[in-house]
Design an enzyme around this catalytic site. Structure first.
Site, PDB file in Angstrom:
ATOM      1  N   HIS A 247       0.632  -1.151  -0.463  1.00  0.00           N
ATOM      2  CA  HIS A 247      -0.400   0.056  -0.483  1.00  0.00           C
ATOM      3  C   HIS A 247       1.040   1.421  -0.354  1.00  0.00           C
ATOM      4  CE1 HIS A 247      -3.767  -2.496   0.852  1.00  0.00           C
ATOM      5  NE2 HIS A 247      -2.788  -2.937   2.092  1.00  0.00           N
ATOM      6  N   GLU A 275      -1.293  -6.848  -2.221  1.00  0.00           N
ATOM      7  CA  GLU A 275      -1.903  -5.623  -2.043  1.00  0.00           C
ATOM      8  C   GLU A 275      -2.006  -4.036  -2.483  1.00  0.00           C
ATOM      9  OE1 GLU A 275      -4.287  -5.287   1.733  1.00  0.00           O
ATOM     10  OE2 GLU A 275      -3.341  -7.780   2.182  1.00  0.00           O
TER      11      GLU A 275
END
Length: 487
Positions: A247, A275
């Site tokens: 992230h 992610e």
């Protein structure tokens, strides 16, 4: 963070096997589902196909609510080869009450993945967050049994159906110390090995991961993860890989990213970007989007350069379904697709980094590429085409996905596909092409980034339409004035 096997001795061989299995699954499923071959991953310029050709995967995350968004699922099914459930396999969904298991939401994501020839990553079994209060309220003497029961039940339910599990998620604080959650308080650091062993006993073949954020570069937190992984490997604990959530903040991909992944790979572990997003302080500028494209290229190139990096997963499909704005006020535009699921420069840059050949969309402050179609091309010698379609209809609406394949001998630098909509159908929106007029005899034209189509190459676009009962696909198509065959 977002509300969100046994190791092979030769990583190159493992990579090729993943791509081959995914391609085989996609080919088999394409004929059995509503999705045409291009949507199932055969389109030569999709992230999915290009990544698999390099021996890695490109994935995304979906929630069950996302499955009701036809524009989102059209992109997800055509561009991504792996899907991770955003919330549907987490503890608070699966076992909200002790001993009462609900697999319906997770099964929906699994079914979507299977129908689209996608592998599915399980996420997540043991995590301090989205944990029902009954777990934290247990006497410490009962936590281990509850954890083992939860892991055993869930992994057994999905045995043989998933590619991997994030077994333990986010075990560390930023300084590298363990989070003092219910599991650590009851079992100490040994809960990690216990969870991994329990998962392996329930499914001997699924890959088992530890997953965390802010461990992408070399720092106290990644050092803690590395030391844990090294210890587990030395003790023979069944650990197959480490997930790096990635992230990122715009322009802040760590300079030690590659070296950090390599040291985990040197332990004999797979590494994966699990992610990925890259948040921008709004409003986004053209310069921001160019930097974001560079950041995505950095991630893709890093994965390709590390021998045991198996793939990249973006967290969500587009900016409209990203978790970022809801958590970081004033930030967003963190994915490769804008709010209308049109590709941004980060998409084109990623395609090019994977060996594709799309032209780059122009960055804009609205985070959308230019949607101006190329001038209408003229029929030319060597033109030939094949079109496949898939319609998904409901009540008074439908979506239609169209895959165009250049079967001619000449490379197209622009394309214009003509067809007649059945009576009663009216186009309300489109993606990857302009479709005009809204009814009757219509023309779909390429956008600025997908006009080039080499011989044998395919591209996909689609549209949403209202209907008055006739949900059939158009019967005939012409490419730049030349009739196409249909399948």
């Amino acid at each position: 963070m977002p509300v969100r096997t046994l190791r092979t001795p030769t990583t190159g061989r493992a990579r090729r096997a993943f791509g081959a299995l995914a391609a085989t699954a996609a080919a088999a499923l394409a004929a059995a589902t509503l999705l045409p071959a291009g949507q199932a991953g055969a389109a030569g310029t999709s992230l999915r196909a290009l990544a698999e050709a390099k021996g890695i995967y490109f994935g995304t995350a979906l929630t069950q609510g996302d499955l009701n968004n036809s524009a989102l699922t059209a992109v997800a099914g055509s561009q991504f080869g792996v899907v991770t459930p955003g919330n549907e396999m987490k503890w608070d969904t699966v076992e909200a009450g002790q001993g009462s298991f609900n697999y319906g939401p997770g099964d929906r994501i699994l079914a979507y993945g299977q129908a689209n020839g996608m592998k599915v990553r399980g996420h997540t079994l043991v995590w301090h967050s989205q944990l029902p209060s009954w777990v934290s309220s247990l006497p410490t003497s009962q936590v281990q049994a509850a954890m083992r029961n939860h892991v055993t039940n869930e992994v057994t339910h999905y045995k043989g159906k998933l590619y991997a599990w994030d077994v333990v998620n986010e075990p560390f604080n930023e300084d590298g110390s363990y989070r003092t959650d219910a599991f650590y308080n009851a079992m100490g650091s040994g809960y990690v090995a216990d969870a991994l062993r329990t998962a392996r006993a329930a499914d001997p073949d699924v890959k088992l991961y530890l997953n965390d954020y802010n461990i992408e570069g070399q720092n106290a937190k990644s050092d803690a993860m590395y030391n844990l992984a090294k210890t587990l490997v030395s003790q023979g604990v069944p650990l197959d890989g480490i997930g790096f959530q990635a992230h990122f903040v715009l322009g802040q991909v760590p300079s030690t990213f590659k070296a950090n992944l390599q040291r985990f790979a040197a332990l004999g572990l797979d590494v994966a970007i699990t992610e990925l997003d890259d948040r921008i302080q709004l409003p986004a500028t053209a310069a921001n989007l160019t930097q974001q494209a560079n950041d995505y290229v950095n991630v893709v190139n890093t994965c390709l350069a590390v021998s045991r990096c198996v793939g990249v997963t973006q967290w969500g499909v587009g900016d409209a379904d990203s978790w970022i704005p809801g958590v970081f006020s004033g930030w967003g535009a963190a994915t490769m697709y804008d709010n209308g699921y049109q590709p941004k420069p980060a998409y084109t840059a990623s395609v090019n980094a994977l060996g594709g050949s799309t032209s780059s969309p122009s960055p804009s402050t609205s985070t959308s590429p230019s949607t101006s179609p190329s001038p209408s091309p003229s029929p030319s010698t060597g033109t030939g085409c094949r079109v496949t379609t898939a319609v998904n209809a409901w009540n008074t609406g439908l979506t239609e996905n169209v895959t165009l394949t250049n079967t001619g001998s000449a490379t197209l630098t622009a394309w214009s596909l003509g067809f007649t909509l059945p009576t009663g159908q009216t186009v309300t929106s489109a993606w990857n092409a302009t479709v005009t007029p809204a009814s009757g005899a219509v023309t779909a034209k390429n956008l600025g980034y997908n006009g080039t189509l080499a011989p044998g190459g395919s591209t996909s676009f689609g549209f949403q339409a209202n209907h008055t009962g006739n949900t059939a696909a158009p019967a005939q198509f012409t490419l730049n004035g030349v009739p196409c065959t249909t399948a």
